[in-house]
Scaffold this active site. Structure first.
Site, PDB file in Angstrom:
ATOM      1  N   HIS A 124       0.889  -1.176   0.000  1.00 52.33           N
ATOM      2  CA  HIS A 124       0.000   0.000   0.000  1.00 52.33           C
ATOM      3  C   HIS A 124       0.927   1.225   0.000  1.00 52.33           C
ATOM      4  CE1 HIS A 124      -2.645   2.995   1.967  1.00 52.33           C
ATOM      5  NE2 HIS A 124      -3.674   2.211   1.658  1.00 52.33           N
ATOM      6  N   ASP A 201       3.538  -4.210   8.011  1.00 57.09           N
ATOM      7  CA  ASP A 201       2.311  -3.423   7.876  1.00 57.09           C
ATOM      8  C   ASP A 201       1.157  -4.408   8.077  1.00 57.09           C
ATOM      9  OD1 ASP A 201       0.047  -2.169   7.044  1.00 57.09           O
ATOM     10  OD2 ASP A 201       0.806  -1.570   5.075  1.00 57.09           O
ATOM     11  N   CYS A 366      -4.828   2.505  -3.426  1.00 52.16           N
ATOM     12  CA  CYS A 366      -3.559   3.030  -2.885  1.00 52.16           C
ATOM     13  C   CYS A 366      -2.412   2.063  -3.145  1.00 52.16           C
ATOM     14  CB  CYS A 366      -3.663   3.325  -1.389  1.00 52.16           C
ATOM     15  SG  CYS A 366      -4.849   4.589  -1.012  1.00 52.16           S
TER      16      CYS A 366
END
Ligand code: PMP
Length: 412
Positions: A124, A201, A366
Site C-alpha cells: 500500500h 504493515d 492506494c
C-alpha cells in the site's frame, strides 16, 4: 466458537449502521478493507467517556482525569495482549500510516552504514512512499521484491534482494488490493539472518488473523483501529522496546518529556516518549472495546469464516463469464476479492453497485505500482468481515451480472 451464516447474521445485529436499508433492501457493506462498521458496544464506550469521564490524561489530580488515565493505560494493555507484546511497546498513533512514518523518521539513526531498504511489490502507498522519502533523505537504495503471476511474492527474489546491505525490510502481511497473505515469517527470518530490521504493515492482518509479535519476531508492526471495529483517528505502532529506547523521538512537546529547561529536554519513559501532545483518548477507549468484541468472537474464528466466504465467492465468480479475478485462492488469501468486468471501468461497477446498496471499492486501492505491474488501472474490490453473510455475496454476484447486462455484455 465457529462462525456460521446464522451466527454472522446475529453479529450483524450488533452494528447499528448495518440495520440501514437502501431502497428497502439491506445494506451490503463489503468495503471492510477501507474501514469497518462499529458495534454498538464501541459507540457506547466512546459516548460514555464524553458523557461521564471526559478529562485529559496524566495531569489532573481529580477523579475523572484519573479514570481517563486508567482507560488510556488499560487500552495499551489490551492492545499489548491482543498482539502478545508489552504495554510499553504499544505506541498509539493516528493510524497505521503515522506509525510507519514514525519508524521511517526515527529508525535510520540506527541504520549504521547499511545502504538499502527492501519493500515488496504488494505494498500500500502507506508502506512505500515513506520508504521512498526515507531513501531520498538518507541516500539509500529502495529495492522491491517482485510478485509472481499467481499474485504471491517471489521468495527467490527476496533471497537475492535481502542482503548484508539491507538496513530494513518493510512488508505488508496481507495485501489490501489482492488479499494475498505474505509469508512474513520467512521474510523476517531472511532479514534477521542478514542483520536487517523488519517492519510489518498489519493494517489488513491485525483485524482478520491472530497476531503474535513474539512468534513473528518482527521489530515493528503497524495497524489501525478503524479497520477492526474501532474508532477512526487511532493507530498502533508496536516496536521492540530495545529499539524504541535507542531511537530519537518523532514528535516533541508535552507529555513526551521528563524534564525541560529553556535550552534542552529529556525524554519520558516508553511509550510516552513517542506519544506527544493530547492523544485520542476516546479513540483508545473505543478501540479497547473493539478488541474485546473481536476476542470474544475469536480471531481464528474470524479468519476461518472469511476463508469460507472467499471460497464461496470465488466459486460463484468462476461461473460468471467475462470477469477477471485477481486472487491467489482461499489457501493463501484473506477475505478480499479483487476483480474486473471486461470492458467496464471499476468506478462504473462500484457506482452501479453503490446504487444497489452494495458498498465495494473501485480503483487502485492506494497501490498504484501494483496496478501498474498487473497492467491495469484498478480493480473492483469486495472485502469481507465477521458480519458478512452468504446472502451478501449472493447480492454481489447478482449485481455483477446486472452490470454485465447494463453494458450489454451478457454473452461475452
Ligand atoms: N496498509 C495497508 C495494507 C492498508 O490497507 C492501509 C489502509 N487502506 C494502510 C496501510 C493505511 O492505513 P491508514 O489509512 O489507517 O493509515
Amino acid at each position: 466458537m465457529k462462525l456460521t451464516n446464522q451466527k454472522a447474521k446475529e453479529l450483524k445485529k450488533d452494528f447499528p449502521l448495518l440495520q440501514k436499508k437502501e431502497r428497502g433492501k439491506e445494506l451490503v457493506y463489503i468495503d471492510n478493507a477501507a474501514t469497518t462498521q462499529k458495534p454498538k458496544a464501541v459507540i457506547d464506550a466512546v459516548c460514555r467517556y464524553y458523557l461521564a469521564e471526559n478529562a485529559n490524561i496524566h495531569r489532573g489530580l481529580y477523579k475523572i482525569s484519573e479514570i481517563a488515565t486508567l482507560h488510556w493505560e488499560k487500552a495499551h494493555a489490551s492492545v499489548a495482549s491482543f498482539i502478545h507484546a508489552d504495554p510499553e511497546e504499544i505506541i498509539f498513533t493516528r493510524n497505521a500510516t503515522e506509525g510507519i512514518n514514525l519508524v521511517s523518521y526515527c529508525l535510520p539513526a540506527l541504520f549504521r552504514m547499511r545502504k538499502e531498504i527492501v519493500v515488496t511489490a504488494l505494498e500500500h502507498h502507506a508502506n512505500l512512499v515513506p520508504w521512498q522519502e526515507c531513501a531520498k533523505r538518507h541516500g539509500l537504495i529502495l529495492k522491491v521484491i517482485a510478485m509472481k503471476p499467481d499474485f504471491t511474492l517471489d521468495y527467490k527474489d527476496a533471497q537475492k534482494k535481502i542482503t548484508e546491505q539491507t538496513a530494513l525490510v518493510a512488508m505488508n502481511h496481507i495485501s489490501n488490493a489482492l488479499g494475498t497473505k505474505n509469508d512474513v515469517q520467512y521474510l523476517i527470518s531472511l532479514a534477521k539472518k542478514n542483520g536487517a530490521f523488519t517492519l510489518v504493515d498489519a493494517a489488513q492482518s491485525a483485524p482478520h488473523t491472530p497476531i503474535n509479535v513474539r512468534k513473528m519476531g518482527c521489530d515493528f508492526l503497524a495497524f489501525s483501529s478503524h479497520k477492526m471495529l474501532g474508532p477512526t483517528g487511532l493507530g498502533v505502532l508496536y516496536g521492540r522496546k530495545e529499539l524504541l529506547a535507542q531511537m530519537p523521538p518523532f514528535m516533541t512537546g508535552g507529555d513526551m518529556i521528563r524534564t525541560v529547561s529553556y535550552q534542552d529536554a529529556t525524554w519520558n519513559d516508553l511509550p510516552m516518549k513517542f506519544e506527544a501532545g493530547t492523544p485520542h483518548i476516546a479513540g483508545a477507549i473505543g478501540f479497547a472495546e473493539a478488541i474485546k468484541y473481536l476476542q470474544e468472537v475469536g480471531m481464528e474464528t474470524i479468519e476461518a469464516w472469511e476463508g469460507e466466504l472467499l471460497s464461496y465467492a470465488l466459486k460463484e465468480f468462476q461461473k460468471i463469464k467475462g470477469v477477471t479475478v485477481y486472487s491467489t485462492g482461499p489457501e493463501k488469501s484473506a477475505g478480499i476479492l479483487s476483480f474486473n468486468i471486461k470492458g467496464v471501468h471499476a468506478h462504473d461497477v462500484a457506482s452501479i453497485l453503490g446504487a444497489e446498496g452494495i458498498c465495494i471499492r473501485g480503483g487502485h486501492h492506494c497501490a498504484m505500482p501494483l496496478m501498474g505491474a498487473l497492467g491495469i488501472a484498478g480493480t473492483c474490490r469486495a472485502s469481507f468481515y465477521l458480519y458478512t453473510t452468504y446472502e451478501d455475496v449472493d447480492r454481489l454476484v447478482a449485481a455483477v451480472k446486472k452490470v454485465k447486462s447494463i453494458f450489454g455484455i451478457e454473452k461475452r
